[in-house]
Write a protein that holds these residues in place. Structure first.
Motif, PDB file in Angstrom:
ATOM      1  N   GLU A 275       0.799  -1.238  -0.086  1.00  0.00           N
ATOM      2  CA  GLU A 275       0.176  -0.013   0.088  1.00  0.00           C
ATOM      3  C   GLU A 275       0.807   1.433   0.043  1.00  0.00           C
ATOM      4  O   GLU A 275       2.115   1.316   0.366  1.00  0.00           O
ATOM      5  N   LEU A 276       0.390   2.354  -0.288  1.00  0.00           N
ATOM      6  CA  LEU A 276       1.167   3.745  -0.453  1.00  0.00           C
ATOM      7  C   LEU A 276       1.152   4.174   0.919  1.00  0.00           C
ATOM      8  O   LEU A 276       0.313   3.987   1.773  1.00  0.00           O
ATOM      9  N   GLU A 277       2.467   4.517   1.288  1.00  0.00           N
ATOM     10  CA  GLU A 277       2.694   4.903   2.776  1.00  0.00           C
ATOM     11  C   GLU A 277       2.403   6.336   2.804  1.00  0.00           C
ATOM     12  O   GLU A 277       1.525   6.765   3.535  1.00  0.00           O
ATOM     13  N   ALA A 278       3.105   7.368   1.833  1.00  0.00           N
ATOM     14  CA  ALA A 278       3.101   8.694   2.135  1.00  0.00           C
ATOM     15  C   ALA A 278       3.332   9.414   0.682  1.00  0.00           C
ATOM     16  O   ALA A 278       4.108   8.753  -0.059  1.00  0.00           O
ATOM     17  N   VAL A 279       2.898  10.590   0.629  1.00  0.00           N
ATOM     18  CA  VAL A 279       3.409  11.668  -0.441  1.00  0.00           C
ATOM     19  C   VAL A 279       4.295  12.615   0.516  1.00  0.00           C
ATOM     20  O   VAL A 279       3.721  13.009   1.585  1.00  0.00           O
ATOM     21  N   TRP A 280       5.440  12.942  -0.045  1.00  0.00           N
ATOM     22  CA  TRP A 280       6.336  13.748   0.950  1.00  0.00           C
ATOM     23  C   TRP A 280       6.882  15.134   0.247  1.00  0.00           C
ATOM     24  O   TRP A 280       6.945  15.204  -1.073  1.00  0.00           O
ATOM     25  N   THR A 281       6.837  16.017   1.092  1.00  0.00           N
ATOM     26  CA  THR A 281       7.048  17.293   0.860  1.00  0.00           C
ATOM     27  C   THR A 281       8.054  17.830   1.780  1.00  0.00           C
ATOM     28  O   THR A 281       8.631  17.242   2.822  1.00  0.00           O
ATOM     29  N   GLU A 282       8.624  18.954   1.679  1.00  0.00           N
ATOM     30  CA  GLU A 282       9.681  19.834   2.496  1.00  0.00           C
ATOM     31  C   GLU A 282       9.145  19.548   3.984  1.00  0.00           C
ATOM     32  O   GLU A 282       9.853  19.704   4.968  1.00  0.00           O
ATOM     33  N   ASP A 283       7.816  19.746   4.330  1.00  0.00           N
ATOM     34  CA  ASP A 283       7.274  19.757   5.594  1.00  0.00           C
ATOM     35  C   ASP A 283       7.109  18.192   6.351  1.00  0.00           C
ATOM     36  O   ASP A 283       6.653  18.148   7.289  1.00  0.00           O
ATOM     37  N   GLY A 284       7.252  17.123   5.443  1.00  0.00           N
ATOM     38  CA  GLY A 284       7.089  15.856   6.046  1.00  0.00           C
ATOM     39  C   GLY A 284       6.100  15.161   5.298  1.00  0.00           C
ATOM     40  O   GLY A 284       6.129  15.477   3.808  1.00  0.00           O
ATOM     41  N   ALA A 285       5.463  14.476   5.706  1.00  0.00           N
ATOM     42  CA  ALA A 285       4.187  13.613   4.858  1.00  0.00           C
ATOM     43  C   ALA A 285       2.956  14.608   4.578  1.00  0.00           C
ATOM     44  O   ALA A 285       2.658  15.000   5.475  1.00  0.00           O
TER      45      ALA A 285
END
Length: 322
Positions: A275-285
């Motif tokens: 399963e998809l865990e997370a989408v990530w940006t500079e601020d975290g998930a």
């Protein structure tokens, strides 16, 4: 060979365990190696953060300013037989040395060179760190050039062989432990954030550290066109800093697959994605689906990842299929 697609057996850090401070950018120690459920190659698991006699040299100033642990560069000596007053620099996230005549040493030409570092205190003597190995390894990003790595050793009478690797690797194979370097940028271990535009600073990133993984993923500040925000998103992703405040939710031996928005890094074609865990940006998930460690409870509330993809951030991660 690591190219665009690869399978990652994720390794956390000693400090990723509860109660440790340097969670994100340190590496797995000997006590945790035995706990890994998978075979984990050096650059995926690696060694502790770079140090000399117990003091950190993870970041050093090329002009001799002390780092947070008081360590500073006091000199540079070219390999034996080479005359000229060479000066150490970092270019394209690689070590180079130049003298006033314009002669340049790089790569294997640096083997035998010595970097002198000194701890604070009037009675402290300079410690020679010798470059005793050089190797270029494949990047984990498609189209990226090979990554220079260095075996850096210093004398230690208490060590089994009389020398110790700054990355604290295998005592019986000290030259096998290696680090890459990152120029003009340092990293906050507590917050998992990027400190950009530090033009005269270098980071020594030991194999397996989050900074080394970032570099191998093609996100070096001098060797790529990435932004500080993209590099910070990479650090957040590597360390599973879901909430963005610096706490890591991962541990040694946890298997995870990842891909970036640019498409230079993606799971292997034969990888069985969970399963998809997370989408990530500079601020975290940006969102959280299935944490890489089942049963993880975070200190923040994150929305579902339904309807989101890597296009909404810098990275997307998937847990391994059961």
């Amino acid at each position: 060979m690591y190219t665009k697609t690869y399978h990652w057996f994720f390794a956390g850090a000693v400090a990723l365990a509860a109660g440790c401070d340097e969670a994100a950018l340190a590496d797995a120690g000997d006590d945790e190696v035995a706990l890994r459920p998978y075979a984990c190659p050096t650059w995926k698991c690696g060694f502790n953060s770079a140090e000399v006699n117990g003091r950190s040299i993870r970041e050093l100033n090329l002009d001799g300013a002390p780092n947070g642990d008081g360590m500073r560069i006091t000199g540079f000596l070219a390999p034996a037989g080479l005359l000229g007053n060479y000066r150490l620099e970092v270019e394209h996230d690689a070590l180079v040395a130049r003298n006033a005549s314009g002669q340049t040493l790089r790569g294997a030409q640096l083997i035998g060179a010595t970097i002198l570092v000194q701890a604070p205190g009037l009675l402290s003597l300079p410690v020679p760190i010798s470059v005793l190995g050089y190797q270029e390894i494949d990047s984990w990003a498609e189209g990226a050039p090979k990554v220079p790595t260095y075996a850096l050793l210093y004398p230690d009478l208490a060590a089994l062989l009389g020398v110790r690797n700054v990355c604290n690797g295998d005592l019986l194979d000290t030259v096998a432990s290696a680090a890459t370097v990152i120029g003009g940028e340092t990293y906050d271990l507590d917050d998992k954030t990027v400190n950009p535009d530090r033009s005269r600073w270098l980071t020594i990133a030991c194999a397996g550290s989050a900074a080394a993984k970032m570099r191998l993923l093609g996100y070096g500040p001098q060797s790529s066109a990435t932004t500080p925000a993209q590099r910070q998103a990479t650090l957040k992703m590597v360390t599973a800093d879901y909430c963005g405040g610096g706490e890591s939710y991962t541990q040694n031996g946890t298997e995870v697959h990842w891909a970036n928005a640019e498409g230079t890094v993606a799971p292997e074609s034969f990888a069985e994605l969970g399963e998809l865990e997370a989408v990530w940006t500079e601020d975290g998930a940006l969102c959280l689906g299935s944490p890489r460690i089942a049963g993880t409870l975070t200190d923040c509330s994150l929305p579902s990842c339904a309807g989101l993809s890597v296009a909404d951030g810098e990275w997307v991660t998937y847990v391994a299929a059961n």
